[in-house]
Design an enzyme around this catalytic site. Structure first.
Site, PDB file in Angstrom:
ATOM      1  N   SER A 252       5.092  -0.316  -0.011  1.00  0.00           N
ATOM      2  CA  SER A 252       4.243  -0.698   0.854  1.00  0.00           C
ATOM      3  C   SER A 252       2.937   0.148   1.292  1.00  0.00           C
ATOM      4  O   SER A 252       1.987  -0.150   1.920  1.00  0.00           O
ATOM      5  CB  SER A 252       4.885  -0.871   2.272  1.00  0.00           C
ATOM      6  OG  SER A 252       5.582   0.126   2.718  1.00  0.00           O
TER       7      SER A 252
ATOM      8  N   HIS B 126       4.634   4.322   7.407  1.00  0.00           N
ATOM      9  CA  HIS B 126       3.454   3.364   7.444  1.00  0.00           C
ATOM     10  C   HIS B 126       2.652   4.075   8.304  1.00  0.00           C
ATOM     11  O   HIS B 126       2.565   5.203   8.811  1.00  0.00           O
ATOM     12  CB  HIS B 126       3.639   2.075   8.033  1.00  0.00           C
ATOM     13  CG  HIS B 126       4.420   1.136   7.044  1.00  0.00           C
ATOM     14  ND1 HIS B 126       4.597  -0.312   7.450  1.00  0.00           N
ATOM     15  CD2 HIS B 126       4.646   1.286   5.765  1.00  0.00           C
ATOM     16  CE1 HIS B 126       5.075  -0.765   6.385  1.00  0.00           C
ATOM     17  NE2 HIS B 126       5.308   0.076   5.480  1.00  0.00           N
TER      18      HIS B 126
ATOM     19  N   ASP C  98       2.648  -4.382  11.279  1.00  0.00           N
ATOM     20  CA  ASP C  98       4.224  -4.213  11.082  1.00  0.00           C
ATOM     21  C   ASP C  98       5.025  -5.155  12.013  1.00  0.00           C
ATOM     22  O   ASP C  98       6.200  -4.957  12.152  1.00  0.00           O
ATOM     23  CB  ASP C  98       4.537  -2.702  11.428  1.00  0.00           C
ATOM     24  CG  ASP C  98       4.243  -2.112  10.020  1.00  0.00           C
ATOM     25  OD1 ASP C  98       3.925  -2.853   8.999  1.00  0.00           O
ATOM     26  OD2 ASP C  98       4.445  -0.819   9.966  1.00  0.00           O
TER      27      ASP C  98
END
Lengths: 185, 168
Positions: free
Chosen positions: A62, A101, A128
């Site tokens: 990701s 992230h 998210d």
């Protein structure tokens, strides 16, 4: 190559033939030393970086192309406030695996100084929120385990192999154990 | 003493240490790199300014973004993650940072950005109804993600923007 393997096999063979207590104890101690020094390095890193897991392996794509599966990140957790753009590792209640992230939004309360942040993977389309717990809109400081400050490619690929194919772990531990008992100081 | 496994082990250990030292050296060269980044951002137009369904102020803006970040690239830079954040303070929140546009730049040639009119890519929503007549800062950040070593961020803040006093 085959000659060497034969050598190794013969070493193991002679090892078991000439097994004695003194040797066994000495080898147990050297094995213990290896394990405990690894543990010391890990715990030492925890103290220095202030993060409960100072090194993490990237498990998903990701954050591609910046981070790929099997790369490792070094984390640091200081008291500095969390700000937009930082790459953080966070835990979600009810999820085992931490996520790496980027922070894309920060709101810091004037009265309490508490932060509410929103994250997103660079390679994902949306933020998210679907990954968070049911009804959770924001991450708080308590969810964040550390921010990524250093990067090394490929180093964690063994971890990926071990989680994807459990028998690799057995082979690896077996080979290391063999190395420890056949090496004669 | 000189078995195959033993030799393999010392070879691998040596290779690993050399790689670690090289990675550290590469990261040190980054440390001494000075860039001369040029950033110019402006709010061209307030397309819409309203209260969202959830009851928070929401603005739809159009930006003029131009930047020359080619000098940020070093031989150890894998990519730049460039983003534009709208930053403001309200009575409720001491800090509000909302990313409204971003881009991944993988090559030095692509680091020359000229976008005459971009709308915010992510929603610009407040936590409440505090955005009318609010002073804004626009900050361009570039997060340098290395081939190996230290991750670091550069930034440039532009001040003096203001949202309208009334909804539209």
């Amino acid at each position: 190559m085959i000659g060497y393997v034969k050598d190794a096999v013969r070493d193991v063979h002679t090892y078991f033939k000439t097994l004695n207590v003194r040797q066994l104890i000495s080898q147990a101690i050297s094995l213990g030393l290896i394990v405990s020094s690894a543990l010391m390095i890990w715990k030492g890193l925890m103290v220095v970086t202030g993060s409960e897991s100072p090194v993490v392996v990237v498990l998903s794509g990701s954050m591609e192309p910046g981070f790929r599966r099997g790369d490792i990140l070094f984390l640091h957790m200081s008291n500095a406030p969390i700000r937009a753009g930082e790459i953080v590792v966070f835990n979600i209640d009810g999820r085992d695996i931490p996520i790496v992230h980027r922070v894309i939004r920060v709101h810091e309360k004037a009265e309490t100084g508490e932060v509410e942040v929103l994250t997103k993977g660079d390679n994902n389309f949306g933020d998210d929120r679907p990954l968070y717990a049911q009804g959770q809109m924001w991450l708080n400081r308590k969810h964040v385990m550390g921010r990524a400050v250093g990067y090394l490619p490929y180093v964690g690929i063994v971890t990926i192999l071990m989680t994807d194919y459990p028998y690799v772990k057995i082979i690896l531990i077996g080979a290391l154990g063999l190395l420890v008992i056949t090496s004669k100081d | 003493m000189h078995t195959f496994l033993y030799r393999t082990n010392s070879l691998l250990t040596f290779v690993a240490s050399v790689l670690v030292v090289l990675c550290i050296l590469a990261s040190i060269t980054d440390y001494f790199h000075r860039d001369s980044a040029v950033v110019a951002v402006d709010i061209v137009q307030v397309d819409r300014f309203q209260v969202s369904q959830a009851g928070n102020d929401e603005a739809f803006l159009a930006f003029n973004i131009s930047a020359d970040l080619r000098s940020v690239f070093t031989w150890n830079t894998k990519q730049l993650f460039v983003f534009l954040a709208v930053e403001y303070a309200t009575p409720e929140n001491a800090v509000n940072q909302v990313s409204v546009w971003d881009r991944i730049i993988e090559r030095r040639e692509d680091a020359l950005i000229a976008l005459p009119r971009v709308q915010n890519k992510y929603r610009l929503v407040d936590q409440g109804r505090n955005m009318r007549g609010r002073d804004l800062n626009l900050t361009m950040y570039w997060n340098a993600m290395p081939k190996s070593g230290r991750i670091y961020t550069g930034q440039k803040t532009l001040t003096g923007y203001r949202l309208p006093d009334t909804y539209s």
